[in-house]
Scaffold this active site. Structure first.
Site, short mmCIF file in Angstrom:
data_model
loop_
_atom_site.label_atom_id
_atom_site.label_comp_id
_atom_site.label_asym_id
_atom_site.label_seq_id
_atom_site.Cartn_x
_atom_site.Cartn_y
_atom_site.Cartn_z
N LYS A 1 26.11 -16.85 32.76
CA LYS A 1 25.42 -16.31 33.94
C LYS A 1 25.80 -14.85 34.17
CE LYS A 1 22.98 -18.46 36.23
NZ LYS A 1 21.54 -18.73 35.98
N TYR B 1 23.28 -13.63 30.26
CA TYR B 1 22.08 -13.47 31.09
C TYR B 1 22.42 -12.51 32.22
CZ TYR B 1 19.84 -17.60 28.97
OH TYR B 1 19.26 -18.49 28.10
N HIS C 1 19.41 -10.78 34.40
CA HIS C 1 18.31 -10.77 35.40
C HIS C 1 18.52 -9.66 36.43
CE1 HIS C 1 16.66 -14.42 33.70
NE2 HIS C 1 17.87 -14.96 33.71
N GLU D 1 18.13 -12.31 28.30
CA GLU D 1 16.72 -12.57 28.62
C GLU D 1 15.76 -11.50 28.14
OE1 GLU D 1 19.04 -11.96 30.89
OE2 GLU D 1 18.34 -10.39 32.25
N SER E 1 14.15 -22.95 28.21
CA SER E 1 12.82 -23.47 28.53
C SER E 1 12.60 -24.82 27.85
CB SER E 1 11.74 -22.48 28.10
OG SER E 1 11.76 -21.34 28.92
N ASP F 1 -4.10 -24.23 29.90
CA ASP F 1 -3.56 -22.89 29.65
C ASP F 1 -4.71 -21.89 29.70
OD1 ASP F 1 -0.61 -21.95 28.25
OD2 ASP F 1 -2.26 -20.49 28.20
N VAL G 1 3.79 -22.27 34.17
CA VAL G 1 3.11 -21.01 33.80
C VAL G 1 4.10 -19.85 33.83
CG1 VAL G 1 0.88 -21.75 34.72
CG2 VAL G 1 2.40 -20.40 36.14
N VAL H 1 8.60 -26.08 37.49
CA VAL H 1 9.63 -25.44 36.65
C VAL H 1 9.58 -23.92 36.83
CG1 VAL H 1 10.58 -25.29 34.32
CG2 VAL H 1 9.31 -27.33 34.99
N ALA H 2 8.40 -23.40 37.13
CA ALA H 2 8.24 -21.94 37.29
C ALA H 2 8.81 -21.44 38.61
CB ALA H 2 6.77 -21.57 37.16
N ILE H 3 9.57 -22.27 39.30
CA ILE H 3 10.11 -21.88 40.61
C ILE H 3 11.02 -20.65 40.50
CG2 ILE H 3 12.08 -23.50 40.46
CD1 ILE H 3 10.09 -22.62 43.64
N ASP H 4 11.63 -20.45 39.32
CA ASP H 4 12.50 -19.26 39.19
C ASP H 4 11.69 -17.97 39.21
OD1 ASP H 4 11.39 -19.79 36.70
OD2 ASP H 4 13.14 -19.10 35.59
N MET I 1 17.41 -25.81 36.22
CA MET I 1 17.39 -27.17 35.67
C MET I 1 18.38 -27.38 34.52
SD MET I 1 13.31 -27.87 35.92
CE MET I 1 13.36 -29.52 35.23
N1 LIG Z 1 13.51 -24.00 36.64
C1 LIG Z 1 14.22 -23.78 35.54
O1 LIG Z 1 15.37 -24.19 35.43
C2 LIG Z 1 13.60 -23.04 34.39
C3 LIG Z 1 14.21 -23.09 33.12
C4 LIG Z 1 13.56 -22.43 32.06
C5 LIG Z 1 12.35 -21.75 32.28
N2 LIG Z 1 11.83 -21.71 33.56
C6 LIG Z 1 10.56 -21.03 33.87
O2 LIG Z 1 9.45 -21.78 33.39
C7 LIG Z 1 8.32 -20.91 33.29
C8 LIG Z 1 7.63 -21.11 31.96
O3 LIG Z 1 8.49 -20.62 30.92
P1 LIG Z 1 8.06 -20.66 29.38
O4 LIG Z 1 9.29 -20.29 28.61
O5 LIG Z 1 7.37 -21.93 29.06
O6 LIG Z 1 7.02 -19.45 29.33
P2 LIG Z 1 5.95 -19.19 28.15
O7 LIG Z 1 5.64 -17.75 28.22
O8 LIG Z 1 6.42 -19.80 26.88
O9 LIG Z 1 4.67 -20.04 28.63
C9 LIG Z 1 3.92 -19.73 29.77
C10 LIG Z 1 2.49 -20.18 29.54
O10 LIG Z 1 1.78 -20.05 30.79
C11 LIG Z 1 0.44 -19.73 30.43
N3 LIG Z 1 -0.27 -19.26 31.61
C12 LIG Z 1 -0.25 -18.05 32.21
N4 LIG Z 1 -1.08 -18.03 33.26
C13 LIG Z 1 -1.66 -19.27 33.32
C14 LIG Z 1 -2.61 -19.87 34.18
N5 LIG Z 1 -3.17 -19.20 35.20
N6 LIG Z 1 -2.96 -21.16 33.95
C15 LIG Z 1 -2.41 -21.85 32.93
N7 LIG Z 1 -1.51 -21.32 32.08
C16 LIG Z 1 -1.15 -20.05 32.28
C17 LIG Z 1 0.60 -18.71 29.31
O11 LIG Z 1 -0.60 -18.55 28.56
C18 LIG Z 1 1.73 -19.34 28.50
O12 LIG Z 1 1.24 -20.18 27.46
C19 LIG Z 1 8.89 -19.49 33.51
O13 LIG Z 1 8.67 -19.10 34.83
C20 LIG Z 1 10.37 -19.67 33.24
O14 LIG Z 1 11.14 -18.69 33.89
C21 LIG Z 1 12.44 -22.34 34.59
#
Ligand SMILES: NC(=O)c1ccc[n+]([C@@H]2O[C@H](COP(=O)([O-])OP(=O)(O)OC[C@H]3O[C@@H](n4cnc5c(N)ncnc54)[C@H](O)[C@@H]3O)[C@@H](O)[C@H]2O)c1
Length: 382
Positions: A75, A94, A96, A118, A134, A198, A239, A267-270, A301
């Site tokens: 971290k 990491y 950020h 990152e 991810s 997607d 996403v 998952v995209a909450i970050d 997560m």
């Molecule tokens: N909560 C957690 O602990 C945790 C852990 C890891 C990653 N994440 C987050 O998860 C998210 C996804 O990460 P990832 O590595 O899979 O990213 P990634 O770039 O591999 O995939 C993202 C996908 O979203 C698609 N996308 C974009 N806009 C869209 C829309 N309007 N509709 C549908 N699809 C759309 C893109 O085309 C892409 O395929 C990120 O925000 C990342 O930070 C969170």
């Protein structure tokens, strides 16, 4: 080079910068490793395991920071750690920094060379040191959804895979990148009915090939999201729009049309989350309910499975960390992908996006490293 591994001190962080297996790789390459006592406790690796791998054990963080030329962590450094970093020391972890001006200032003041996991890139334009987390989060999202679907947890009382003669759960994954693919893989493996949406047609084609029609793919639009989400038992938000907050693809109004007791895992909450009703939760209290829909929005997560996560992270960081240990700053000149990880160098910002976000001047990374090697080359390239 002498490499230091302090124990992580951020609350609820149990991962470790180097596993005992990774320590062996550094030693085999001719480096020394000093590990803070108990640094591996969260992954079940005690001091004896590190000693066996060839590391030295330091009684506290102060000694690790004082002894090591490079610090490998997980971290972002906490305030007491910024103060321990010293001029010319390499930090590999990491960071950020874009939303974190205080930490940026702390790192700039320290004079260290901070390489952020990152922003390290790969030849295909991916982020190889983010991908393992991810993968973990994607797979975990389905476990979290399965738990939340149980009636004892307020869910619909549904088994993800159903049983012969009974419909499985319908899982909708919005975003078919790394998280989405691994979520789909888990859900399909358990026998659920899976649809991935997607915006990228090339990605949808790849997914179609990868899963050989075992899952459905749909282009992501307002209409398709509504149709899929309204009939879903589980929706995974996965996403990512690089450099931007996640778009709010599922509105509060849409929740009213969903099945009661359905589960959303954002998952995209970050990155702010892709459901309008999402707010970040913790492992201690991971879910809450809005309009009868269970929300799981844990921002870190992978932290709940530190053993898997530490090994996955070490697999990805090892070649880059070894290059830094072998060549010092010269590794940043040799490899543009590792250089993309250089965020802060001797008090200056060397990453365009970080400089832009924080409104700070940008120093060209190549120039910064070349100047440094001219002045301090012999010591840092040791
Ligand atoms: N909560 C957690 O602990 C945790 C852990 C890891 C990653 N994440 C987050 O998860 C998210 C996804 O990460 P990832 O590595 O899979 O990213 P990634 O770039 O591999 O995939 C993202 C996908 O979203 C698609 N996308 C974009 N806009 C869209 C829309 N309007 N509709 C549908 N699809 C759309 C893109 O085309 C892409 O395929 C990120 O925000 C990342 O930070 C969170």
């Amino acid at each position: 080079m002498k490499v230091g591994v302090p124990k992580e001190i951020k609350p609820q962080e149990y991962r470790v910068g180097l596993t005992p297996g990774a320590v062996r790789e550094y030693l085999a390459a001719g480096h020394e490793v000093v590990v803070e006592t108990n640094a591996g406790a969260g992954i079940g690796a005690d001091d004896a395991a590190y000693l066996k791998a060839g590391a030295q054990i330091a009684p506290g963080a102060a000694q690790v920071f004082a002894d090591a030329e490079m610090i490998v962590k997980v971290k972002e450094p906490q305030p007491q750690e910024w103060q321990r970093l010293s001029e010319g020391q390499i930090l590999f972890t990491y960071l950020h920094l874009a939303p974190d001006p205080r930490q940026t200032e702390g790192l700039m003041k320290s004079g260290c060379t901070a390489v952020a996991y990152e922003t390290v890139t790969d030849a295909r334009g991916g982020l190889p040191l983010l991908a393992p987390m991810s993968e973990v989060a994607g797979r975990l999202s389905i476990e979290a959804a399965g738990m939340a679907l149980k009636s004892s947890n307020g869910g619909r009382g549904l088994l993800l895979g159903g049983v012969p003669g009974v419909q499985p759960a319908k899982v909708v994954v919005i975003g078919g990148g790394v998280v989405g693919t691994h979520a789909a893989r888990m859900a399909a493996g358990l026998g659920a009915e899976v649809t991935i949406l997607d915006r990228s047609l090339p990605r949808l084609r790849e997914l179609d090939d990868l899963f050989m029609s075992r899952i459905k793919t749909r282009f992501s639009s307002i209409e398709s999201i509504e149709e899929e989400v309204f009939s879903a038992d589980v929706v995974i938000g996965a996403v990512l729009v690089p450099g931007a907050s996640a778009p709010k693809l599922v509105t509060r109004d849409m929740l009213k049309e969903m099945k009661r007791g359905a589960v959303v895992v954002d998952v995209a909450i970050d990155q702010g989350g892709c459901f309008e009703t999402s707010h970040a939760t913790t492992h201690a209290d991971p879910t809450y309910v809005v309009d009868g829909i269970i929300h799981y929005c844990v921002a870190n997560m992978p932290g709940s499975v530190p053993l898997t996560s530490s090994h996955a992270l070490n697999n990805a960081t090892l070649p880059f960390g070894l290059a830094l240990a072998d060549k010092g700053l010269r590794a940043l000149l040799d490899d543009p992908h590792l250089r993309a990880g250089l965020n802060v160098h001797r008090g200056e910002i060397t990453h365009p996006a970080v400089a832009k976000s924080l409104g700070l001047p940008l120093k060209d990374a190549v120039e910064a490293v070349q100047e440094d090697l001219r002045r301090h080359g012999a010591r840092l390239a040791s």
